[in-house]
Design a protein around this motif. Structure first.
Motif, PDB file in Angstrom:
ATOM      1  N   THR A 203       0.907  -1.239   0.014  1.00 55.19           N
ATOM      2  CA  THR A 203       0.081   0.046  -0.016  1.00 55.19           C
ATOM      3  C   THR A 203       0.883   1.040  -0.300  1.00 55.19           C
ATOM      4  O   THR A 203       2.223   1.230   0.246  1.00 55.19           O
ATOM      5  N   LEU A 204       0.388   2.278  -0.290  1.00 55.51           N
ATOM      6  CA  LEU A 204       1.119   3.709  -0.425  1.00 55.51           C
ATOM      7  C   LEU A 204       1.470   3.873   1.144  1.00 55.51           C
ATOM      8  O   LEU A 204       2.619   4.528   1.498  1.00 55.51           O
ATOM      9  N   ALA A 205       0.543   3.800   2.028  1.00 50.01           N
ATOM     10  CA  ALA A 205       1.171   4.046   3.492  1.00 50.01           C
ATOM     11  C   ALA A 205       2.345   3.114   3.761  1.00 50.01           C
ATOM     12  O   ALA A 205       3.500   3.895   4.536  1.00 50.01           O
TER      13      ALA A 205
ATOM     14  N   GLN B 183       9.956   4.183   3.028  1.00 51.15           N
ATOM     15  CA  GLN B 183      10.924   5.039   2.655  1.00 51.15           C
ATOM     16  C   GLN B 183      11.316   6.212   3.702  1.00 51.15           C
ATOM     17  O   GLN B 183      12.047   7.219   3.186  1.00 51.15           O
ATOM     18  N   GLY B 184      10.840   6.096   4.807  1.00 50.17           N
ATOM     19  CA  GLY B 184      11.369   6.963   5.905  1.00 50.17           C
ATOM     20  C   GLY B 184      10.411   8.345   6.004  1.00 50.17           C
ATOM     21  O   GLY B 184      10.800   9.136   6.736  1.00 50.17           O
ATOM     22  N   TYR B 185       9.487   8.490   5.367  1.00 50.10           N
ATOM     23  CA  TYR B 185       8.513   9.503   5.454  1.00 50.10           C
ATOM     24  C   TYR B 185       7.615   9.504   6.907  1.00 50.10           C
ATOM     25  O   TYR B 185       7.200   8.395   7.146  1.00 50.10           O
ATOM     26  N   ASP B 186       7.406  10.777   7.390  1.00 50.61           N
ATOM     27  CA  ASP B 186       6.731  10.723   8.660  1.00 50.61           C
ATOM     28  C   ASP B 186       5.242  10.985   8.167  1.00 50.61           C
ATOM     29  O   ASP B 186       4.659  11.874   7.585  1.00 50.61           O
ATOM     30  N   ALA B 187       4.415  10.004   8.486  1.00 44.49           N
ATOM     31  CA  ALA B 187       2.805   9.900   7.846  1.00 44.49           C
ATOM     32  C   ALA B 187       2.235  10.982   8.721  1.00 44.49           C
ATOM     33  O   ALA B 187       1.195  11.602   8.045  1.00 44.49           O
ATOM     34  N   GLN B 188       2.720  11.807   9.791  1.00 45.46           N
ATOM     35  CA  GLN B 188       2.070  12.864  10.164  1.00 45.46           C
ATOM     36  C   GLN B 188       2.498  14.237   9.886  1.00 45.46           C
ATOM     37  O   GLN B 188       1.932  15.089  10.058  1.00 45.46           O
ATOM     38  N   ALA B 189       3.646  14.097   9.060  1.00 41.20           N
ATOM     39  CA  ALA B 189       4.067  15.434   8.551  1.00 41.20           C
ATOM     40  C   ALA B 189       3.116  16.117   7.243  1.00 41.20           C
ATOM     41  O   ALA B 189       2.164  15.145   6.782  1.00 41.20           O
ATOM     42  N   ALA B 190       3.338  17.235   7.036  1.00 38.64           N
ATOM     43  CA  ALA B 190       2.802  17.856   5.950  1.00 38.64           C
ATOM     44  C   ALA B 190       3.134  17.536   4.648  1.00 38.64           C
ATOM     45  O   ALA B 190       4.139  17.665   4.227  1.00 38.64           O
ATOM     46  N   MET B 191       2.383  16.708   3.867  1.00 42.18           N
ATOM     47  CA  MET B 191       2.585  16.216   2.447  1.00 42.18           C
ATOM     48  C   MET B 191       1.333  15.864   1.678  1.00 42.18           C
ATOM     49  O   MET B 191       0.271  15.752   2.445  1.00 42.18           O
ATOM     50  N   ALA B 192       1.521  15.877   0.479  1.00 43.74           N
ATOM     51  CA  ALA B 192       0.372  15.292  -0.503  1.00 43.74           C
ATOM     52  C   ALA B 192       1.113  14.177  -1.115  1.00 43.74           C
ATOM     53  O   ALA B 192       2.087  14.177  -1.817  1.00 43.74           O
ATOM     54  N   CYS B 193       0.141  13.305  -1.628  1.00 48.51           N
ATOM     55  CA  CYS B 193       0.890  12.035  -2.525  1.00 48.51           C
ATOM     56  C   CYS B 193      -0.370  11.879  -3.862  1.00 48.51           C
ATOM     57  O   CYS B 193      -1.521  12.101  -3.715  1.00 48.51           O
TER      58      CYS B 193
END
Length: 71
Positions: free
Chosen positions: A21-23, A29-39
């Motif tokens: 899954t994307l999550a 890949q080390g992304y913080d799911a709580q950080a501000a970002m869009a996919c």
């Protein structure tokens, strides 16, 4: 049992991933799911609530956009 690897493109970089899954991919890949970002996958915005449900397919193009601060 060896996990199935899927080849995707993430921010222009080809990679092999066992993530389903994307999550999972973002976490891997080390992304913080709580950080501000869009996919987006294949140029289609994926709402944050769908990240855990959004299945990855071979050849998917994933773009992760994070805001840039500074002046």
């Amino acid at each position: 049992m060896t996990p199935t690897m899927t080849e995707v493109s993430m921010n222009g970089r080809l990679l092999q991933t066992p993530a389903a899954t994307l999550a999972e991919l973002l976490r891997q890949q080390g992304y913080d799911a709580q950080a501000a970002m869009a996919c987006a996958i294949n140029r289609q915005f994926v709402p944050r609530a769908r990240w855990p449900l959004q299945a990855l397919q071979a050849g998917d193009r994933i773009d992760v956009i994070a805001p840039v601060t500074g002046g």
